[in-house]
Design an enzyme around this catalytic site. Structure first.
Site, PDB file in Angstrom:
ATOM      1  CG  ASN A 155      -0.766  19.636 -24.558  1.00  0.00           C
ATOM      2  OD1 ASN A 155      -1.380  19.416 -24.635  1.00  0.00           O
ATOM      3  ND2 ASN A 155      -0.036  20.777 -25.630  1.00  0.00           N
ATOM      4  CD  GLU A 254      -6.639  24.563 -28.318  1.00  0.00           C
ATOM      5  OE1 GLU A 254      -5.739  23.818 -29.690  1.00  0.00           O
ATOM      6  OE2 GLU A 254      -6.400  24.045 -26.671  1.00  0.00           O
ATOM      7  CB  CYS A 288      -2.162  22.973 -30.097  1.00  0.00           C
ATOM      8  SG  CYS A 288      -2.389  23.909 -28.904  1.00  0.00           S
ATOM      9  CD  GLU A 462     -10.701  26.475 -23.542  1.00  0.00           C
ATOM     10  OE1 GLU A 462     -11.551  25.024 -23.230  1.00  0.00           O
ATOM     11  OE2 GLU A 462      -9.092  25.827 -23.615  1.00  0.00           O
TER      12      GLU A 462
END
Length: 484
Positions: A155, A254, A288, A462
């Site tokens: 994505n 993640e 997400c 991150e």
């Protein structure tokens, strides 16, 4: 697909600074037209082992380079990405589908991680610790963990790569990347530019493949891999964690989200509508961190829903390469079927489709921007990521109700709320069980800020100063001071 720099369209594996052709290939499909873009090499376990060995060999010298040396190479890579931003955006839109403006934004956003960590690697500070004994000196140093396996989703096929690769390379680690099979071309283009920037042999390797499970097993069980960074589903996470456990690899994960977006009655309605749409419909809802559940306080529901419907109706659906497109296609047939399944379940359980709800005339993978109302916690869309351009609307009475509904999920990645009451802002932000909170804002990700969730949404950060910590070990040194 017309690119000014045709070298960006690579089709083979990138191992040890060389382009390796596999015996097998797989198709890369444009989701907007469902036409063949090209075929790329389909890597296997043998290719993966070669990449790991190359990365391990390269680590011996790369890890010993100065921070300044690594920083300068990363800055060259960063600049090359910006210089080729228009081409990279076209490549991204063609293989992933998102509108060209969003794709260009992702290229710049992805590059920002390389720039950030090019500077951050010069700040991997150790410590001098006050000694409890006069004849000892205590200190710590930071050292790269080793060879890193990075597994990234489709994505955000540029930003998800740079968000992992940049801190790994900056810290002195070397990398084997397995990008998503739906979007391998962006990964290979980044590898080409990394090679052009002068990254040494074996420092960055890319395995494109349809054999995700087999390659994933090699990466998670090989003793030379010291760290695995994964973005993807919670279900796959469980497999990767189990496979990594035998060698005690360091993990950062993640995973999925179920973001609430709470609209309180003291919110600026215009700001709330704009923010909710930005969060929900970016990348056709395939993020997400997008708003999965929109919670609206009861006494402002009529005003909000009227304004929201009016705004959503203006969204333009179509091929991402067209300038006026705001909503592109879903990634594949399975994604469309999932959206349809979640809508059917919600309707069966009492929800109403207020806007949209069908496949769009633009093509089989395009879905109408949809609003579904009268939603409740019994519906699957309250528990699962919709990953499509569908707004599910819930109504609540009190602040306490909103927090209870919002936290009623196993996920804890991102949450959003809109309020102009400073007291409420602090109360709600502290009570929401999420790793990231957007307050009066629908777009929250920045290279300078930590990105990551809690609960079943994973662990590790991150971006930000914390991002590089995921790729280093802290070594303690105790020095004895002896009299002559």
């Amino acid at each position: 697909m017309q690119l000014s720099n045709s070298n960006l369209l690579q089709k083979n594996l990138f191992i040890n600074d060389d382009w390796i052709e596999a015996n097998d290939v797989f198709d890369v499909i444009n989701p907007a037209t469902q036409s063949l873009i090209t075929q790329v090499s389909n890597g296997n376990e043998t290719h993966t082992l070669l990449a790991i060995e190359a990365a391990s060999t390269a680590f011996k010298s790369w890890s010993k380079q100065t921070a300044l040396y690594r920083s300068n190479l990363l800055k060259k890579w960063f600049q090359l990405i910006l210089d080729n931003a228009d081409d990279l955006a076209v490549l991204l839109t063609t293989e992933q589908g998102k509108p060209l403006a969003e794709a260009k934004g992702e290229v710049v956003y992805g590059a920002s991680f390389i720039e950030w960590f090019a500077e951050e690697c010069k700040r991997m500070y150790g410590e001098t610790i006050p000694t409890p004994a006069g004849n000892k000196r205590l200190m710590t140093i930071k050292q790269p963990i080793g060879v890193v396996a990075a597994i990234t989703p489709w994505n955000f096929p540029i930003a998800m790569i740079t968000r992992k690769i940049a801190p790994a390379l900056a810290s002195g680690c070397t990398v084997v990347l397995k990008p998503a099979e739906d979007t391998p071309l962006c990964a290979l283009a980044l590898a080409y530019l990394a090679k052009e920037a002068g990254l040494p042999n074996g420092v960055f390797n890319v395995i494109t493949t349809t054999h995700a499970a087999a390659i994933g097993k090699v990466l998670t069980t090989h003793t030379l891999i010291k760290k695995v960074s994964f973005t993807g589903s919670t279900e796959v996470r469980k497999i990767l964690m189990e496979q990594s456990s035998a060698t005690l690899k360091k993990l950062s994960l993640e995973l999925g989200g179920n973001a609430p977006c709470i609209i309180f009655d003291d919110a600026n309605l215009e700001v709330a509508v704009k923010g909710a749409i930005a969060s929900k419909y970016r990348n056709a809802g395939q993020t997400c961190v997008c708003a999965n559940r929109i919670l609206v306080q009861k006494n402002i529901y009529p005003a909000f829903i009227a304004a929201y419907i009016q705004a959503v109706q203006t969204l333009q659906v179509g091929n991402g390469l067209k300038n006026d497109t705001q909503i592109g296609p879903l990634i594949n047939k399975e994604a469309v079927e999932k959206v349809q399944h979640l809508l059917a379940d919600a309707i069966q359980k009492g929800a109403s489709i207020t806007l949209g709800g069908n496949i769009h005339d633009a093509g089989a993978l395009f879905f109408e921007p949809t609003i579904i109302t009268n939603c409740n916690n019994e519906m699957l869309l309250s528990k699962e990521e919709i990953f499509g351009p569908v707004s599910s609307i819930f109504v609540f009475d009190t602040e306490a109700d909103a927090i209870e509904i919002a936290n009623n999920t196993e996920y804890g990645l991102a949450a959003y709320f809109f309020s102009n009451n400073v007291h409420r802002i602090y109360r709600v932000a502290e009570q929401l069980e999420y790793g990231m909170i957007g307050i009066n804002e629908g777009i929250i990700s920045h290279a300078e800020a930590p990105f990551g969730g809690i609960k079943q949404s994973g662990f590790g950060k991150e971006g930000s100063k914390y991002g590089i910590e995921e790729y280093v070990t802290t070594k303690y040194l105790c020095l004895g001071i002896h009299n002559e």
